[in-house]
Design a protein around this motif. Sequence first.
Motif, short mmCIF file in Angstrom:
data_model
loop_
_atom_site.label_atom_id
_atom_site.label_comp_id
_atom_site.label_asym_id
_atom_site.label_seq_id
_atom_site.Cartn_x
_atom_site.Cartn_y
_atom_site.Cartn_z
N LEU A 271 2.70 67.47 11.39
CA LEU A 271 4.06 66.77 12.10
C LEU A 271 4.37 65.76 11.42
O LEU A 271 3.61 64.75 11.63
CB LEU A 271 4.02 67.19 13.35
N THR A 272 5.51 65.16 11.12
CA THR A 272 5.85 63.81 10.89
C THR A 272 6.77 63.27 12.12
O THR A 272 7.95 64.10 12.28
CB THR A 272 6.78 63.93 9.45
N TYR A 273 6.69 62.22 12.54
CA TYR A 273 7.32 61.60 13.59
C TYR A 273 7.73 60.29 13.24
O TYR A 273 6.79 59.37 13.01
CB TYR A 273 6.64 61.77 14.83
N VAL A 274 9.14 59.83 13.08
CA VAL A 274 9.63 58.54 12.67
C VAL A 274 9.95 57.77 14.02
O VAL A 274 10.63 58.46 14.85
CB VAL A 274 10.75 58.59 11.84
N ARG A 275 8.90 56.91 14.10
CA ARG A 275 9.06 56.17 15.49
C ARG A 275 10.07 55.11 15.43
O ARG A 275 10.67 54.37 14.36
CB ARG A 275 7.65 55.42 15.51
N THR A 276 10.75 55.05 16.26
CA THR A 276 12.09 54.15 16.59
C THR A 276 11.79 53.28 17.87
O THR A 276 11.18 52.19 17.61
CB THR A 276 13.24 54.82 16.80
N ASN A 277 12.21 53.67 18.91
CA ASN A 277 12.21 52.90 20.23
C ASN A 277 11.23 53.54 21.09
O ASN A 277 11.30 53.04 22.38
CB ASN A 277 13.42 52.39 20.71
N GLU A 278 10.35 54.59 20.97
CA GLU A 278 9.56 55.18 21.80
C GLU A 278 8.45 54.31 22.32
O GLU A 278 7.79 53.33 21.55
CB GLU A 278 9.04 56.46 21.28
N THR A 279 8.02 54.50 23.40
CA THR A 279 6.60 53.80 24.12
C THR A 279 5.50 54.32 23.43
O THR A 279 5.40 55.62 22.88
CB THR A 279 6.74 53.95 25.53
N ASP A 280 4.32 53.67 23.36
CA ASP A 280 3.15 53.98 23.11
C ASP A 280 2.83 55.34 23.88
O ASP A 280 2.19 56.26 23.36
CB ASP A 280 2.08 53.01 23.21
N ASP A 281 3.20 55.44 25.26
CA ASP A 281 2.90 56.42 26.02
C ASP A 281 3.53 57.81 25.40
O ASP A 281 2.86 58.93 25.65
CB ASP A 281 2.96 56.26 27.27
N GLU A 282 4.67 57.57 25.15
CA GLU A 282 5.51 58.85 24.69
C GLU A 282 4.75 59.26 23.14
O GLU A 282 4.63 60.51 23.20
CB GLU A 282 7.02 58.57 24.43
N ILE A 283 4.39 58.33 22.48
CA ILE A 283 3.86 58.81 21.29
C ILE A 283 2.38 59.57 21.52
O ILE A 283 2.16 60.55 20.90
CB ILE A 283 3.85 57.74 20.25
N TYR A 284 1.68 59.04 22.60
CA TYR A 284 0.43 59.51 22.83
C TYR A 284 0.55 60.89 23.57
O TYR A 284 -0.25 61.73 22.98
CB TYR A 284 -0.13 58.53 23.84
N ARG A 285 1.41 61.11 24.14
CA ARG A 285 1.56 62.67 24.77
C ARG A 285 2.17 63.60 23.64
O ARG A 285 1.79 64.67 23.79
CB ARG A 285 2.83 62.40 25.92
N PHE A 286 2.90 63.10 22.87
CA PHE A 286 3.49 63.91 21.70
C PHE A 286 1.95 64.53 20.79
O PHE A 286 1.95 65.42 20.42
CB PHE A 286 4.40 63.27 20.95
N ILE A 287 1.53 63.44 20.72
CA ILE A 287 -0.07 63.63 19.65
C ILE A 287 -0.78 64.56 20.45
O ILE A 287 -1.28 65.45 20.13
CB ILE A 287 -0.48 62.20 19.35
N HIS A 288 -0.97 64.17 21.73
CA HIS A 288 -1.74 65.28 22.71
C HIS A 288 -1.45 66.47 22.84
O HIS A 288 -2.40 67.28 22.70
CB HIS A 288 -2.05 64.51 24.11
N GLU A 289 -0.04 66.78 22.71
CA GLU A 289 0.59 68.33 23.01
C GLU A 289 0.14 69.02 21.65
O GLU A 289 -0.02 70.21 21.50
CB GLU A 289 1.71 67.98 23.09
N TRP A 290 0.11 68.17 20.34
CA TRP A 290 0.07 69.07 19.08
C TRP A 290 -1.19 69.01 18.54
O TRP A 290 -1.47 69.71 17.51
CB TRP A 290 1.23 68.63 18.32
N ASN A 291 -2.06 68.02 18.76
CA ASN A 291 -3.16 67.63 17.93
C ASN A 291 -4.20 68.86 17.78
O ASN A 291 -5.13 68.72 16.70
CB ASN A 291 -3.83 66.23 17.93
N GLN A 292 -4.23 69.74 18.60
CA GLN A 292 -5.17 70.87 18.44
C GLN A 292 -4.57 72.04 17.73
O GLN A 292 -5.10 73.16 17.45
CB GLN A 292 -5.77 71.11 19.87
N LYS A 293 -3.13 71.71 17.35
CA LYS A 293 -2.41 73.16 17.10
C LYS A 293 -2.34 72.79 15.39
O LYS A 293 -2.18 74.00 14.85
CB LYS A 293 -1.00 73.30 17.63
#
Length: 343
Positions: free
Chosen positions: A194-216
């Motif tokens: 998965l590629t996610y271009v970071r713009t104005n997201e918070t570190d917490d938002e990025i962490y939650r995205f990674i947490h949801e998908w990193n096992q899949k």
Amino acid sequence: MNIYDFLTTDNFRYWMEFIPKNREEYQKITQIAYNFKLNTKIPTTVHIEPTNYCNQKCYMCCHPDMKRKKQQIDEKIAFKAIDECAALGVYATHFFFFGEPFINKNTIEYMGYAKKKKIPLVSTTTNFTLVSDSDIEKLIDYQIDSIHVSFEGLNKERYKDIRGTDDFDTVKNNLMKLIRLKEEKKSLKPWIALTYVRTNETDDEIYRFIHEWNQKVNDIHISPQFDYLGRAPIRKYQKDVNSERILDRSEENRLPCRQLWLRLVVLSNGELVPCSQNIDGEVSIGNLNNTSIIEAWNSNNMLELRMSHLSNRIVNPVCKKCIDWDWSGKVDNRPQLMSALKK
């Protein structure tokens, strides 16, 4: 090779003519070619653009501002590019550039043909909104090496804000179909990122995205934002491009662009450009309709472009205005800039 070693003419000649056969060799020659600014015999990476149409309007992408004609790649150009890559020994062939690859219904067959021609690494980057069930199955059956799915957003609302469409559930469902089919067929391919271009997201938002998908999936690449010469819609209200403190964008520190020694792009109109940010293809070194990949890569146009970067006397307006020169490929584990850490 150690940077402190004494290198002979034979050392340099060997690496200039070296053709990688596996991922380790590919990664090594890629770094050596840039670090020593070697005019390698062939590019290690070639992008083939199936189409420059796109079905989304992402606010961090300059595609809506594209001025070149929208079209599908001509089949003759696509097959010529694949055949030349295979004959030359190009290691990586990526079927994407500025556009959604699966708008072109032949894209999956082009990739399958590239694997039949024994190109070691065949991949694509896609928003994964338009793939059919047949396409998903062929990604596995054709043993496509990797697929990179652009999938910003933690939920439907955020996805629509970023990408301009209501395709969140479609992408999620297609991803899960691919994951399930890989398990059913006991296949390791394609490698899913998965590629996610970071713009104005918070570190917490990025962490939650990674947490949801990193096992899949196999990998999640959080990318810095690109400037595209200030043409992306987000730049209209965002003062500074988000470099994640890992890319140097200062004019006074400028170094030669990495991409000039690593890659070549075949646009849907046949133009050959050495830059993955050059949306309109102005920095062309030839056209595949009347030249070849090897001729363009070793042409005076290419050599002059490299020399202008080496001497920091850049004339063409695309390169001169660019602040994305420090970007090259995957940067997940790249250390933060010392200048950023001091702030």
